[in-house]
Design an enzyme around this catalytic site. Sequence first.
Site, PDB file in Angstrom:
ATOM      1  CE  LYS A  51      36.848  39.717  22.860  1.00 10.59           C
ATOM      2  NZ  LYS A  51      37.154  38.963  21.618  1.00 10.59           N
ATOM      3  CG  ASP A 110      21.119  35.727  29.705  1.00  9.44           C
ATOM      4  OD1 ASP A 110      20.165  35.762  29.356  1.00  9.44           O
ATOM      5  OD2 ASP A 110      21.992  34.667  29.621  1.00  9.44           O
ATOM      6  CE  LYS A 138      19.129  37.836  27.331  1.00 10.10           C
ATOM      7  NZ  LYS A 138      19.520  36.852  26.197  1.00 10.10           N
ATOM      8  CG  ASP A 166      29.644  38.233  20.976  1.00  7.33           C
ATOM      9  OD1 ASP A 166      29.179  38.257  22.228  1.00  7.33           O
ATOM     10  OD2 ASP A 166      30.602  37.325  20.701  1.00  7.33           O
TER      11      ASP A 166
HETATM   12  P1  IMP Z   1      25.009  36.346  32.682  1.00 10.42           P
HETATM   13  O1  IMP Z   1      26.261  36.057  33.553  1.00 10.42           O
HETATM   14  O2  IMP Z   1      24.332  35.125  32.169  1.00 10.42           O
HETATM   15  O3  IMP Z   1      24.163  37.552  33.159  1.00 10.42           O
HETATM   16  O4  IMP Z   1      25.536  36.729  31.142  1.00 10.42           O
HETATM   17  C1  IMP Z   1      26.287  38.127  31.247  1.00 10.42           C
HETATM   18  C2  IMP Z   1      27.009  37.976  29.797  1.00 10.42           C
HETATM   19  O5  IMP Z   1      26.700  37.059  28.718  1.00 10.42           O
HETATM   20  C3  IMP Z   1      26.669  39.590  29.222  1.00 10.42           C
HETATM   21  O6  IMP Z   1      27.720  40.393  29.660  1.00 10.42           O
HETATM   22  C4  IMP Z   1      26.878  39.058  27.692  1.00 10.42           C
HETATM   23  O7  IMP Z   1      28.304  39.231  27.399  1.00 10.42           O
HETATM   24  C5  IMP Z   1      26.404  37.757  27.793  1.00 10.42           C
HETATM   25  N1  IMP Z   1      25.111  37.714  27.191  1.00 10.42           N
HETATM   26  C6  IMP Z   1      23.857  37.410  27.733  1.00 10.42           C
HETATM   27  N2  IMP Z   1      22.755  37.539  27.067  1.00 10.42           N
HETATM   28  C7  IMP Z   1      23.263  37.975  25.773  1.00 10.42           C
HETATM   29  C8  IMP Z   1      22.387  38.103  24.417  1.00 10.42           C
HETATM   30  O8  IMP Z   1      21.145  38.080  24.423  1.00 10.42           O
HETATM   31  N3  IMP Z   1      23.337  38.456  23.487  1.00 10.42           N
HETATM   32  C9  IMP Z   1      24.940  38.536  23.499  1.00 10.42           C
HETATM   33  N4  IMP Z   1      25.543  38.295  24.596  1.00 10.42           N
HETATM   34  C10 IMP Z   1      24.769  37.998  25.808  1.00 10.42           C
END
Ligand code: IMP
Length: 184
Positions: A51, A110, A138, A166
């Site tokens: 979302k 992230d 990040k 969120d």
């Molecule tokens: P990844 O797979 O760890 O790169 O994370 C992707 C998803 O995690 C993003 O699309 C966000 O929905 C969520 N996410 C990662 N970091 C944050 C944050 O700092 N705040 C809120 N949601 C996050």
Amino acid sequence: MNEIYDVEKYNKGIKKVLITKEEIAAAIEKAGKEISATYDGNPILLVSILKGAFVFMADLCRAITVPCEIGFMCAKSYEGTDSTGVVNITMDLEHDVSKYHVIIVEDIVDTGRTLKDVVALLRARNPLSLRVVTLLDKPSRRKVEFDADVSLFTIPDLYVIGYGLDCDEYYRNLPYIAEYNTEA
Ligand code: IMP
């Protein structure tokens, strides 16, 4: 008392504004112009990962001045402020991506796991081309190798909320990006 109505606790969660709505708007305007110039005359499919990216998608698509289509996927990897490390595609695209230049519109990279999986999934369907545009990056949190083609803002290792992002489903409606107060 039901926490939903604990406004004091809710407000305490907003620690500090990191990126204002004006800064976001200016960066999106620029990204929209670049996309319009690059893809003019080609079939574009913007794919938003729900979302978190829904607000970014709404503004980015309106900054694009050439015809484009829009699709949604739902991928989930977070519970609260913790990455589970398992990416679930809970809703898939309806489009045949082989007919489009696909631009994935993401809220934040992230650990990189979500996009690595989603990109692999979509590449296997042979799009005309595939690029990833993320609002936030990040890089210090990366667990798998992944780089977006365009990232509007690079942020430090903080949990952020607002502008679609969120914490346990709250704060998505903030018009700016803020640091979440993990002590709240
Ligand atoms: P990844 O797979 O760890 O790169 O994370 C992707 C998803 O995690 C993003 O699309 C966000 O929905 C969520 N996410 C990662 N970091 C944050 C944050 O700092 N705040 C809120 N949601 C996050």
